[in-house]
Write a protein that holds these residues in place. Sequence first.
Motif, PDB file in Angstrom:
ATOM      1  N   ILE A 226       0.867  -1.183   0.000  1.00 19.67           N
ATOM      2  CA  ILE A 226       0.000   0.000   0.000  1.00 19.67           C
ATOM      3  C   ILE A 226       0.899   1.227   0.000  1.00 19.67           C
ATOM      4  CG2 ILE A 226      -1.811   1.241   1.224  1.00 19.67           C
ATOM      5  CD1 ILE A 226      -2.566  -1.381   2.588  1.00 19.67           C
ATOM      6  N   VAL A 227       0.759   2.072  -1.027  1.00 14.78           N
ATOM      7  CA  VAL A 227       1.606   3.263  -1.129  1.00 14.78           C
ATOM      8  C   VAL A 227       0.736   4.488  -1.370  1.00 14.78           C
ATOM      9  CG1 VAL A 227       3.540   1.906  -2.051  1.00 14.78           C
ATOM     10  CG2 VAL A 227       1.967   3.062  -3.636  1.00 14.78           C
ATOM     11  N   GLY A 228       1.315   5.645  -1.173  1.00 15.23           N
ATOM     12  CA  GLY A 228       0.613   6.910  -1.383  1.00 15.23           C
ATOM     13  C   GLY A 228       1.278   7.996  -0.558  1.00 15.23           C
ATOM     14  N   ARG A 229       0.898   9.223  -0.801  1.00 15.13           N
ATOM     15  CA  ARG A 229       1.436  10.316   0.011  1.00 15.13           C
ATOM     16  C   ARG A 229       0.846  10.243   1.413  1.00 15.13           C
ATOM     17  NH1 ARG A 229      -2.427  14.287   0.733  1.00 15.13           N
ATOM     18  NH2 ARG A 229      -3.955  14.632  -0.918  1.00 15.13           N
ATOM     19  N   GLU A 297       9.824  -1.297  -1.290  1.00 14.36           N
ATOM     20  CA  GLU A 297       8.746  -2.273  -1.159  1.00 14.36           C
ATOM     21  C   GLU A 297       7.850  -2.237  -2.389  1.00 14.36           C
ATOM     22  OE1 GLU A 297       7.017  -5.344   1.198  1.00 14.36           O
ATOM     23  OE2 GLU A 297       8.882  -4.200   1.384  1.00 14.36           O
ATOM     24  N   LEU A 298       7.595  -1.042  -2.904  1.00 16.19           N
ATOM     25  CA  LEU A 298       6.802  -0.879  -4.119  1.00 16.19           C
ATOM     26  C   LEU A 298       7.452  -1.618  -5.281  1.00 16.19           C
ATOM     27  CD1 LEU A 298       5.336   2.504  -5.391  1.00 16.19           C
ATOM     28  CD2 LEU A 298       6.523   0.971  -6.944  1.00 16.19           C
ATOM     29  N   ALA A 299       8.775  -1.502  -5.415  1.00 19.08           N
ATOM     30  CA  ALA A 299       9.482  -2.127  -6.532  1.00 19.08           C
ATOM     31  C   ALA A 299       9.446  -3.650  -6.449  1.00 19.08           C
ATOM     32  CB  ALA A 299      10.931  -1.635  -6.568  1.00 19.08           C
ATOM     33  N   ARG A 300       9.409  -4.198  -5.217  1.00 14.66           N
ATOM     34  CA  ARG A 300       9.439  -5.656  -5.048  1.00 14.66           C
ATOM     35  C   ARG A 300       8.062  -6.301  -5.099  1.00 14.66           C
ATOM     36  NH1 ARG A 300      13.287  -3.975  -1.249  1.00 14.66           N
ATOM     37  NH2 ARG A 300      11.710  -3.887   0.403  1.00 14.66           N
ATOM     38  N   ALA A 301       7.010  -5.555  -4.865  1.00 21.41           N
ATOM     39  CA  ALA A 301       5.670  -6.124  -4.710  1.00 21.41           C
ATOM     40  C   ALA A 301       5.119  -6.654  -6.028  1.00 21.41           C
ATOM     41  CB  ALA A 301       4.714  -5.077  -4.139  1.00 21.41           C
ATOM     42  N   GLN A 302       4.361  -7.749  -5.941  1.00 21.06           N
ATOM     43  CA  GLN A 302       3.647  -8.252  -7.115  1.00 21.06           C
ATOM     44  C   GLN A 302       2.449  -7.371  -7.454  1.00 21.06           C
ATOM     45  OE1 GLN A 302       3.293 -12.189  -5.077  1.00 21.06           O
ATOM     46  NE2 GLN A 302       3.674 -13.001  -7.119  1.00 21.06           N
ATOM     47  N   LEU A 303       1.912  -6.703  -6.448  1.00 21.22           N
ATOM     48  CA  LEU A 303       0.755  -5.829  -6.626  1.00 21.22           C
ATOM     49  C   LEU A 303       0.953  -4.580  -5.783  1.00 21.22           C
ATOM     50  CD1 LEU A 303      -2.191  -5.225  -7.554  1.00 21.22           C
ATOM     51  CD2 LEU A 303      -2.958  -6.490  -5.535  1.00 21.22           C
ATOM     52  N   VAL A 304       0.691  -3.428  -6.383  1.00 22.46           N
ATOM     53  CA  VAL A 304       0.771  -2.152  -5.676  1.00 22.46           C
ATOM     54  C   VAL A 304      -0.633  -1.566  -5.577  1.00 22.46           C
ATOM     55  CG1 VAL A 304       1.675   0.199  -5.706  1.00 22.46           C
ATOM     56  CG2 VAL A 304       3.127  -1.716  -6.403  1.00 22.46           C
ATOM     57  N   LEU A 305      -1.025  -1.212  -4.372  1.00 28.25           N
ATOM     58  CA  LEU A 305      -2.284  -0.499  -4.145  1.00 28.25           C
ATOM     59  C   LEU A 305      -1.926   0.952  -3.886  1.00 28.25           C
ATOM     60  CD1 LEU A 305      -4.049  -3.080  -1.765  1.00 28.25           C
ATOM     61  CD2 LEU A 305      -4.210  -2.905  -4.270  1.00 28.25           C
ATOM     62  N   ALA A 306      -2.082   1.790  -4.923  1.00 28.80           N
ATOM     63  CA  ALA A 306      -1.722   3.205  -4.829  1.00 28.80           C
ATOM     64  C   ALA A 306      -2.939   3.991  -4.377  1.00 28.80           C
ATOM     65  CB  ALA A 306      -1.223   3.712  -6.175  1.00 28.80           C
ATOM     66  N   VAL A 307      -2.851   4.590  -3.195  1.00 31.23           N
ATOM     67  CA  VAL A 307      -4.008   5.245  -2.587  1.00 31.23           C
ATOM     68  C   VAL A 307      -3.933   6.754  -2.814  1.00 31.23           C
ATOM     69  CG1 VAL A 307      -5.339   5.533  -0.460  1.00 31.23           C
ATOM     70  CG2 VAL A 307      -4.006   3.437  -0.818  1.00 31.23           C
ATOM     71  N   PHE A 308      -5.079   7.320  -3.229  1.00 33.51           N
ATOM     72  CA  PHE A 308      -5.207   8.762  -3.428  1.00 33.51           C
ATOM     73  C   PHE A 308      -6.431   9.255  -2.657  1.00 33.51           C
ATOM     74  CE2 PHE A 308      -3.093   6.951  -7.087  1.00 33.51           C
ATOM     75  CZ  PHE A 308      -1.988   7.788  -7.255  1.00 33.51           C
ATOM     76  N   ASP A 309      -6.347  10.476  -2.171  1.00 34.04           N
ATOM     77  CA  ASP A 309      -7.443  11.093  -1.408  1.00 34.04           C
ATOM     78  C   ASP A 309      -8.414  11.737  -2.387  1.00 34.04           C
ATOM     79  OD1 ASP A 309      -9.134  12.540   0.199  1.00 34.04           O
ATOM     80  OD2 ASP A 309      -7.549  13.386   1.453  1.00 34.04           O
ATOM     81  N   GLU A 316       2.071  17.587  -5.600  1.00 37.85           N
ATOM     82  CA  GLU A 316       3.322  17.096  -6.160  1.00 37.85           C
ATOM     83  C   GLU A 316       3.716  15.731  -5.586  1.00 37.85           C
ATOM     84  OE1 GLU A 316       6.430  19.395  -3.118  1.00 37.85           O
ATOM     85  OE2 GLU A 316       6.164  20.110  -5.182  1.00 37.85           O
ATOM     86  N   ASN A 317       3.290  15.446  -4.361  1.00 39.46           N
ATOM     87  CA  ASN A 317       3.600  14.135  -3.793  1.00 39.46           C
ATOM     88  C   ASN A 317       2.761  13.032  -4.440  1.00 39.46           C
ATOM     89  OD1 ASN A 317       5.595  14.943  -1.864  1.00 39.46           O
ATOM     90  ND2 ASN A 317       3.943  15.851  -0.626  1.00 39.46           N
ATOM     91  N   ASP A 318       1.498  13.340  -4.772  1.00 40.88           N
ATOM     92  CA  ASP A 318       0.692  12.380  -5.528  1.00 40.88           C
ATOM     93  C   ASP A 318       1.342  12.084  -6.876  1.00 40.88           C
ATOM     94  OD1 ASP A 318      -1.607  11.918  -3.811  1.00 40.88           O
ATOM     95  OD2 ASP A 318      -2.158  14.007  -4.205  1.00 40.88           O
ATOM     96  N   LEU A 319       1.854  13.125  -7.532  1.00 39.96           N
ATOM     97  CA  LEU A 319       2.508  12.930  -8.828  1.00 39.96           C
ATOM     98  C   LEU A 319       3.776  12.099  -8.669  1.00 39.96           C
ATOM     99  CD1 LEU A 319       2.053  16.510 -10.351  1.00 39.96           C
ATOM    100  CD2 LEU A 319       0.624  14.483 -10.670  1.00 39.96           C
ATOM    101  N   ARG A 320       4.469  12.270  -7.536  1.00 44.91           N
ATOM    102  CA  ARG A 320       5.651  11.442  -7.260  1.00 44.91           C
ATOM    103  C   ARG A 320       5.236   9.976  -7.130  1.00 44.91           C
ATOM    104  NH1 ARG A 320       7.529  14.242  -3.408  1.00 44.91           N
ATOM    105  NH2 ARG A 320       9.373  15.172  -4.349  1.00 44.91           N
ATOM    106  N   ARG A 323       4.571   8.507 -10.558  1.00 46.77           N
ATOM    107  CA  ARG A 323       5.808   8.188 -11.282  1.00 46.77           C
ATOM    108  C   ARG A 323       6.428   6.890 -10.753  1.00 46.77           C
ATOM    109  NH1 ARG A 323       6.512  13.852 -10.843  1.00 46.77           N
ATOM    110  NH2 ARG A 323       7.884  13.606  -9.036  1.00 46.77           N
ATOM    111  N   CYS A 324       6.388   6.703  -9.442  1.00 46.65           N
ATOM    112  CA  CYS A 324       6.948   5.484  -8.849  1.00 46.65           C
ATOM    113  C   CYS A 324       6.188   4.231  -9.300  1.00 46.65           C
ATOM    114  CB  CYS A 324       6.909   5.571  -7.325  1.00 46.65           C
ATOM    115  SG  CYS A 324       8.087   6.734  -6.605  1.00 46.65           S
ATOM    116  N   CYS A 325       4.900   4.376  -9.601  1.00 46.92           N
ATOM    117  CA  CYS A 325       4.064   3.223  -9.966  1.00 46.92           C
ATOM    118  C   CYS A 325       4.084   2.911 -11.458  1.00 46.92           C
ATOM    119  CB  CYS A 325       2.609   3.474  -9.540  1.00 46.92           C
ATOM    120  SG  CYS A 325       2.365   3.556  -7.759  1.00 46.92           S
ATOM    121  N   LYS A 326       4.869   3.657 -12.210  1.00 46.90           N
ATOM    122  CA  LYS A 326       4.823   3.569 -13.664  1.00 46.90           C
ATOM    123  C   LYS A 326       5.012   2.149 -14.183  1.00 46.90           C
ATOM    124  CE  LYS A 326       6.971   5.467 -17.836  1.00 46.90           C
ATOM    125  NZ  LYS A 326       8.034   6.363 -18.363  1.00 46.90           N
ATOM    126  N   ASP A 327       5.957   1.389 -13.625  1.00 49.97           N
ATOM    127  CA  ASP A 327       6.263   0.050 -14.137  1.00 49.97           C
ATOM    128  C   ASP A 327       5.702  -1.073 -13.275  1.00 49.97           C
ATOM    129  OD1 ASP A 327       7.793   1.133 -16.271  1.00 49.97           O
ATOM    130  OD2 ASP A 327       9.507   1.395 -14.930  1.00 49.97           O
TER     131      ASP A 327
END
Length: 456
Positions: A226-229, A297-309, A316-320, A323-327
Amino acid sequence: MQSMDTIAAVATPLGTGGIGVVRLSGPEAAAVADRVVRLAGGKTVAGMKGYTCAYGRAGDADGEIDEAVVTLFRAPRSFTGEEVVEIAVHGGVYLVNRLLRACVAAGARPALAGEFTRRAFLNGKLDLTQAEAVADLISAEGRQAARAALSARDGALYRRAEAAADALTGYAAHLAAWIDYPEEEIAEVDPAKLGGGLRRCEGDLAGLLGTYDTGRIIREGISAAIVGRPNVGKSTLMNLLAGHARSIVTDIAGTTRDIVSDTIRLGEIVLHLSDTAGIRGTDDPVERAGVDLAVGELARAQLVLAVFDGSDALDENDLRVIRCCKDAVCIALVNKNDLPQRLDMEVIRENFAHIVTLSAKSAEGADALKKKIEELFLLERFDPSAAVVANERQRAAVADALAEVREAADALEAGVSYDAVCVCIERAVDALLTLTGRRATQEVVDQVFSRFCVGK
């Protein structure tokens, strides 16, 4: 049958329970049991009929241990193919361990990890894929994983591998006979018919290999991050999915600085879930270390849950985070849908193929998240009753067989000699026999049984 000594081990989990069982297997199993248990009515374990039980009192050199019920399984109709005796006493740690020591003192040897199942394999009661399925059944964490392992235990993968090996052996035998005995009246090799058969085998093996990724996810679960600002609801989501307060939730940005992990079940899906620090630019060295951990942890995970408010505009942190979730294999979770929405959804749609809106606070949208994960990992189409490639050893064997069959078919179409085609087919058969264990090396057998527990 293999000529072996008699082994003993506790076959029930260590701890207090209704009963505890010590299992014996080997040529002296009944004799050892008779030295430990005095049956009622003067009967002996050696004199019992197979697949029957008898009551008695277990004891050792220091006196009686407990009441006991003895069950006898006659060779070769037992799990191991040998004489097997199971002695059940009340399930106390002291009683069961004392009973095991009594069996060892009476002539048995402590069993190694997986030795009972290993003997079943060596005595022809199981092939190697079925033996591996026993371990998978024990470690199954969900219904689908258990059903898939049970199908493998019943021989689903073995039958499919054997069918392919039998077909390929027939092709190789015909080619060898045609090449080596041209003066005999052997049916001429039909390249079109042979090529068609090889391509069918290729398709079957490719389909079997394609079960590996989904089967591994069903068996092992999905590593998810689980990632996000900061303050978008990551920790609230973690607590919702875990079913209890696993992460600290406050309105203070940067509360989570380390990775908080838990294994949770979302329907039939097992998630190895990690809640990470909020991703943002910071001058705090401790928080910055947490952000670095989150990105790793994001780079290693099989699945990323990117959380936004959803109730706040992107910053700018959401945009960061984007970018981290691109691949990454990613689902964008637009949280706080119970509040007025200010998030620019167009930006989310431009960057994420999979989007779920939810409220981590009220649990609204949790079912939609489960369904999205099932769709993303093709779990809704998974058939646990079919043959499934369950581990890396099996995957490598099927992949080797597939490569050799493909090379044989390509060589045949290119006009290469039948000798070369036959060699490729024979190597494919060898790979399939390695899969089932009919040509397994000692190293492979040791590797398979190294992950078993003692007593199984």
